[in-house]
Design a protein around this motif. Structure first.
Motif, PDB file in Angstrom:
ATOM      1  N   LEU A  43       0.872  -1.177   0.000  1.00 49.07           N
ATOM      2  CA  LEU A  43       0.000   0.000   0.000  1.00 49.07           C
ATOM      3  C   LEU A  43       0.905   1.221   0.000  1.00 49.07           C
ATOM      4  CD1 LEU A  43      -3.051   0.640   2.268  1.00 49.07           C
ATOM      5  CD2 LEU A  43      -1.263   2.355   2.058  1.00 49.07           C
ATOM      6  N   LYS A  44       0.632   2.138  -0.912  1.00 51.72           N
ATOM      7  CA  LYS A  44       1.379   3.395  -0.983  1.00 51.72           C
ATOM      8  C   LYS A  44       0.399   4.530  -0.800  1.00 51.72           C
ATOM      9  CE  LYS A  44       4.926   6.050  -2.089  1.00 51.72           C
ATOM     10  NZ  LYS A  44       6.242   6.014  -1.524  1.00 51.72           N
ATOM     11  N   GLY A  45       0.595   5.318   0.262  1.00 51.94           N
ATOM     12  CA  GLY A  45      -0.276   6.445   0.554  1.00 51.94           C
ATOM     13  C   GLY A  45       0.472   7.759   0.423  1.00 51.94           C
ATOM     14  N   ASN A  46      -0.224   8.786  -0.058  1.00 51.68           N
ATOM     15  CA  ASN A  46       0.404  10.072  -0.302  1.00 51.68           C
ATOM     16  C   ASN A  46      -0.521  11.185   0.208  1.00 51.68           C
ATOM     17  OD1 ASN A  46       1.154  12.553  -1.617  1.00 51.68           O
ATOM     18  ND2 ASN A  46       2.300  11.363  -3.127  1.00 51.68           N
ATOM     19  N   GLN A  47      -0.083  11.902   1.230  1.00 55.28           N
ATOM     20  CA  GLN A  47      -0.891  12.994   1.767  1.00 55.28           C
ATOM     21  C   GLN A  47      -1.096  14.112   0.761  1.00 55.28           C
ATOM     22  OE1 GLN A  47       1.047  14.185   5.440  1.00 55.28           O
ATOM     23  NE2 GLN A  47      -0.757  13.470   6.544  1.00 55.28           N
ATOM     24  N   ARG A  48      -0.158  14.327  -0.096  1.00 60.01           N
ATOM     25  CA  ARG A  48      -0.273  15.431  -1.057  1.00 60.01           C
ATOM     26  C   ARG A  48      -1.427  15.186  -2.026  1.00 60.01           C
ATOM     27  NH1 ARG A  48       4.489  19.024  -2.662  1.00 60.01           N
ATOM     28  NH2 ARG A  48       3.964  19.958  -0.660  1.00 60.01           N
ATOM     29  N   THR A  49      -1.610  13.934  -2.445  1.00 62.50           N
ATOM     30  CA  THR A  49      -2.718  13.615  -3.354  1.00 62.50           C
ATOM     31  C   THR A  49      -3.985  13.253  -2.586  1.00 62.50           C
ATOM     32  OG1 THR A  49      -2.216  11.246  -3.492  1.00 62.50           O
ATOM     33  CG2 THR A  49      -1.122  12.718  -5.093  1.00 62.50           C
ATOM     34  N   GLY A  50      -3.823  12.830  -1.323  1.00 61.33           N
ATOM     35  CA  GLY A  50      -4.968  12.399  -0.529  1.00 61.33           C
ATOM     36  C   GLY A  50      -5.418  10.984  -0.830  1.00 61.33           C
TER      37      GLY A  50
END
Length: 135
Positions: free
Chosen positions: A89-96
């Motif tokens: 799983l890859k999560g990115n706060q910038r993209t949400g």
């Protein structure tokens, strides 16, 4: 040989393929150091290597809750935990958003990368932390 007692600094985790078992004291020391490092960053990406999608999403949600982050969304999916078998799983706060994909051969654990445009020296990747580190 690395023992749980010797894993009480973020530097000691760096380079491990999978998250180690941690003592309560090591968890507390790591969390304290991590909180200081996170405070110097503006936004974050998260990587979760897990035996199942439901475990990966649970680790992400516990991390978000513990750190006061807005929950990330899985775009284009009705359910984000339908994958069977090992996943990344890859999560990115910038993209949400977060993306989940089947991935075998990985270790198991949670990685956090801090990003900062004003203090690039603060940027780093920390972990792997056990999947239940923030639970």
């Amino acid at each position: 040989m690395t023992t749980p007692a010797s894993l009480s600094t973020l530097a000691a985790l760096c380079g491990l393929r999978t998250a180690p078992e941690l003592t309560a004291a090591a968890r507390q020391a790591l969390r304290s150091e991590l909180d200081q490092r996170l405070a110097a960053c503006e936004w974050f990406t998260v990587g979760v290597m897990a035996p199942s999608a439901s475990q990966a999403v649970a680790a992400l949600r516990a991390c978000e809750k513990a750190l006061g982050w807005e929950p990330l969304q899985a775009p284009g999916r009705e359910t984000s935990d339908s994958e069977e078998g090992p996943v990344f799983l890859k999560g990115n706060q910038r993209t949400g958003h977060f993306l989940l994909r089947p991935e075998s051969g990985l270790g198991c654990g949670l990685l956090i990368t801090g990003h900062s445009s004003v203090a690039p020296e603060a940027e780093d990747t920390w972990g792997p932390f056990p999947l239940d580190f923030f639970a």
